[in-house]
Design a protein around this motif. Structure first.
Motif, PDB file in Angstrom:
ATOM      1  N   ASP A   5      18.752  20.838  44.234  1.00 48.81           N
ATOM      2  CA  ASP A   5      17.186  21.223  44.193  1.00 48.81           C
ATOM      3  C   ASP A   5      17.018  22.612  44.434  1.00 48.81           C
ATOM      4  O   ASP A   5      15.939  23.369  44.065  1.00 48.81           O
ATOM      5  N   PHE A   6      17.983  23.370  44.917  1.00 52.48           N
ATOM      6  CA  PHE A   6      17.907  24.909  45.181  1.00 52.48           C
ATOM      7  C   PHE A   6      19.108  25.438  44.585  1.00 52.48           C
ATOM      8  O   PHE A   6      19.940  26.069  45.233  1.00 52.48           O
ATOM      9  N   PRO A   7      18.820  25.642  43.325  1.00 52.00           N
ATOM     10  CA  PRO A   7      20.082  26.400  42.516  1.00 52.00           C
ATOM     11  C   PRO A   7      20.381  27.775  42.483  1.00 52.00           C
ATOM     12  O   PRO A   7      21.420  28.459  42.486  1.00 52.00           O
ATOM     13  N   SER A   8      19.210  28.489  43.251  1.00 52.01           N
ATOM     14  CA  SER A   8      19.326  29.862  43.460  1.00 52.01           C
ATOM     15  C   SER A   8      19.861  30.351  44.924  1.00 52.01           C
ATOM     16  O   SER A   8      20.291  31.355  45.152  1.00 52.01           O
ATOM     17  N   LEU A   9      20.133  29.239  45.702  1.00 52.54           N
ATOM     18  CA  LEU A   9      20.877  29.423  46.836  1.00 52.54           C
ATOM     19  C   LEU A   9      22.289  28.816  46.964  1.00 52.54           C
ATOM     20  O   LEU A   9      22.790  28.370  46.240  1.00 52.54           O
ATOM     21  N   ASN A  10      23.146  29.851  47.522  1.00 55.30           N
ATOM     22  CA  ASN A  10      24.631  29.773  47.586  1.00 55.30           C
ATOM     23  C   ASN A  10      24.691  29.033  48.942  1.00 55.30           C
ATOM     24  O   ASN A  10      23.907  28.622  49.642  1.00 55.30           O
ATOM     25  N   ARG A  11      25.925  28.541  49.272  1.00 60.12           N
ATOM     26  CA  ARG A  11      26.147  27.688  50.432  1.00 60.12           C
ATOM     27  C   ARG A  11      25.718  28.556  51.864  1.00 60.12           C
ATOM     28  O   ARG A  11      24.906  27.708  52.483  1.00 60.12           O
ATOM     29  N   ASP A  12      25.959  29.643  51.911  1.00 57.88           N
ATOM     30  CA  ASP A  12      25.370  30.388  53.208  1.00 57.88           C
ATOM     31  C   ASP A  12      23.734  30.385  53.273  1.00 57.88           C
ATOM     32  O   ASP A  12      23.211  30.237  54.499  1.00 57.88           O
ATOM     33  N   GLY A  13      23.019  30.350  52.294  1.00 54.62           N
ATOM     34  CA  GLY A  13      21.763  30.373  52.283  1.00 54.62           C
ATOM     35  C   GLY A  13      21.155  28.755  52.441  1.00 54.62           C
ATOM     36  O   GLY A  13      20.215  28.618  53.334  1.00 54.62           O
ATOM     37  N   LEU A  14      22.102  27.840  51.913  1.00 55.89           N
ATOM     38  CA  LEU A  14      21.800  26.533  52.529  1.00 55.89           C
ATOM     39  C   LEU A  14      21.808  26.244  53.908  1.00 55.89           C
ATOM     40  O   LEU A  14      21.204  25.624  54.461  1.00 55.89           O
ATOM     41  N   VAL A  15      22.979  26.644  54.487  1.00 56.66           N
ATOM     42  CA  VAL A  15      23.411  26.654  55.873  1.00 56.66           C
ATOM     43  C   VAL A  15      22.185  27.387  56.578  1.00 56.66           C
ATOM     44  O   VAL A  15      21.743  26.580  57.781  1.00 56.66           O
ATOM     45  N   ARG A  16      21.644  28.307  56.447  1.00 52.12           N
ATOM     46  CA  ARG A  16      20.735  28.908  57.228  1.00 52.12           C
ATOM     47  C   ARG A  16      19.396  28.226  57.043  1.00 52.12           C
ATOM     48  O   ARG A  16      18.635  28.070  58.102  1.00 52.12           O
ATOM     49  N   ASN A  17      19.023  27.577  55.984  1.00 55.31           N
ATOM     50  CA  ASN A  17      17.989  26.977  56.006  1.00 55.31           C
ATOM     51  C   ASN A  17      17.925  25.515  56.907  1.00 55.31           C
ATOM     52  O   ASN A  17      16.903  25.112  57.181  1.00 55.31           O
ATOM     53  N   VAL A  18      19.257  25.062  56.501  1.00 47.28           N
ATOM     54  CA  VAL A  18      19.490  23.636  57.328  1.00 47.28           C
ATOM     55  C   VAL A  18      19.053  24.024  58.665  1.00 47.28           C
ATOM     56  O   VAL A  18      18.651  23.319  59.542  1.00 47.28           O
ATOM     57  N   ASN A  19      19.801  25.036  59.297  1.00 54.36           N
ATOM     58  CA  ASN A  19      19.811  25.388  60.740  1.00 54.36           C
ATOM     59  C   ASN A  19      18.216  25.758  61.029  1.00 54.36           C
ATOM     60  O   ASN A  19      18.030  25.346  62.101  1.00 54.36           O
ATOM     61  N   TYR A  20      17.664  26.613  60.422  1.00 50.53           N
ATOM     62  CA  TYR A  20      16.180  26.983  60.602  1.00 50.53           C
ATOM     63  C   TYR A  20      15.107  25.843  60.681  1.00 50.53           C
ATOM     64  O   TYR A  20      14.365  25.797  61.679  1.00 50.53           O
ATOM     65  N   TRP A  21      15.138  24.914  59.679  1.00 46.66           N
ATOM     66  CA  TRP A  21      14.385  23.779  59.815  1.00 46.66           C
ATOM     67  C   TRP A  21      14.785  22.646  60.809  1.00 46.66           C
ATOM     68  O   TRP A  21      13.991  22.146  61.480  1.00 46.66           O
ATOM     69  N   ARG A  22      16.038  22.427  61.097  1.00 46.54           N
ATOM     70  CA  ARG A  22      16.546  21.810  62.331  1.00 46.54           C
ATOM     71  C   ARG A  22      15.899  22.398  63.493  1.00 46.54           C
ATOM     72  O   ARG A  22      15.333  21.666  64.462  1.00 46.54           O
ATOM     73  N   ARG A  23      16.214  23.686  63.691  1.00 50.98           N
ATOM     74  CA  ARG A  23      15.650  24.190  65.104  1.00 50.98           C
ATOM     75  C   ARG A  23      14.275  24.163  65.120  1.00 50.98           C
ATOM     76  O   ARG A  23      13.627  23.835  66.260  1.00 50.98           O
ATOM     77  N   ASN A  24      13.258  24.387  64.059  1.00 49.27           N
ATOM     78  CA  ASN A  24      11.973  24.208  64.364  1.00 49.27           C
ATOM     79  C   ASN A  24      11.575  22.714  64.481  1.00 49.27           C
ATOM     80  O   ASN A  24      10.677  22.495  65.297  1.00 49.27           O
ATOM     81  N   ARG A  25      12.259  21.794  63.859  1.00 49.80           N
ATOM     82  CA  ARG A  25      11.972  20.334  64.277  1.00 49.80           C
ATOM     83  C   ARG A  25      12.217  20.038  65.679  1.00 49.80           C
ATOM     84  O   ARG A  25      11.468  19.556  66.231  1.00 49.80           O
ATOM     85  N   ASP A  26      13.362  20.533  66.202  1.00 52.60           N
ATOM     86  CA  ASP A  26      13.585  20.376  67.540  1.00 52.60           C
ATOM     87  C   ASP A  26      12.730  21.019  68.691  1.00 52.60           C
ATOM     88  O   ASP A  26      12.330  20.570  69.584  1.00 52.60           O
ATOM     89  N   ILE A  27      12.342  22.268  68.186  1.00 54.08           N
ATOM     90  CA  ILE A  27      11.323  22.860  68.909  1.00 54.08           C
ATOM     91  C   ILE A  27       9.946  22.245  69.054  1.00 54.08           C
ATOM     92  O   ILE A  27       9.359  22.135  69.857  1.00 54.08           O
ATOM     93  N   CYS A  28       9.472  21.627  67.978  1.00 54.32           N
ATOM     94  CA  CYS A  28       8.256  20.729  67.783  1.00 54.32           C
ATOM     95  C   CYS A  28       8.503  19.440  68.744  1.00 54.32           C
ATOM     96  O   CYS A  28       7.372  19.104  69.409  1.00 54.32           O
TER      97      CYS A  28
END
Length: 179
Positions: A99-122
């Motif tokens: 669903d995110f063709p403009s993101l490479n693997r590093d961008g996807l990993v950063r987003n996965v970590n970002y949203w997981r961290r936000n969920r865990d903080i909540c």
């Protein structure tokens, strides 16, 4: 378990009695005894907000539930974003269009970590809201026995202090008078 509900449902509130007279009429004065902190804590632990209602502070319950509902919404939102980026990362690794063709693997990993961290903080925030609910009920029950006089006065006055012959300091002083 039935004893716990019986214990929580039993009211420990008692009234102190005295008489006051106005003219020829005697008026009975009742003052509530302090609230039971243990009962307030147990009630808040079983059902958030129940201790606040027991302490006659029901106005706090909507604030508490607004915080819980808002935090639950953000847990769901962050988890949904985390799951979508995680799925996109798995698809990227398998060579499938994601669903995110403009993101490479590093961008996807950063987003996965970002949203997981936000969920865990909540999720941690939800635990903090629950703990503060219990602490608030306990402290409020402990403080319910303190008599607050109407004779308290707070005065703001100018203040001058002399440290030495040539060194003076000017400011404001807050004075609390208890009568």
């Amino acid at each position: 378990m039935g004893l716990l509900f019986f214990y929580c449902g039993y009211s420990f509130e008692a009234k102190g009695q005295g008489t006051d007279s106005i003219g020829d009429t005697a008026i009975e004065v009742t003052t509530p005894l302090p609230k039971n902190p243990k009962k307030a804590t147990i009630l808040s632990a079983i059902l958030p907000g129940a201790g606040q209602v027991y302490n006659d502070k029901a106005w706090k319950v909507p604030i508490l539930y607004a915080g819980i509902i808002t935090d639950a919404y953000f847990i769901g939102f962050n988890n949904k974003r985390y799951q979508s980026f995680r799925e996109a990362l798995f698809d990227f690794d398998e060579g499938i269009q994601n669903d995110f063709p403009s993101l490479n693997r590093d961008g996807l990993v950063r987003n996965v970590n970002y949203w997981r961290r936000n969920r865990d903080i909540c999720i941690l925030l939800m635990g903090a809201i629950y703990a503060l609910n219990i602490i608030d009920a306990n402290v409020d029950a402990h403080l319910s026995g303190f008599e607050i006089s109407d004779d308290l006065a707070l005065k703001v006055e100018p203040h001058m202090e002399r440290f030495s012959a040539n060194n003076n300091t000017m400011g404001l002083a807050l004075k609390i008078n208890f009568r």
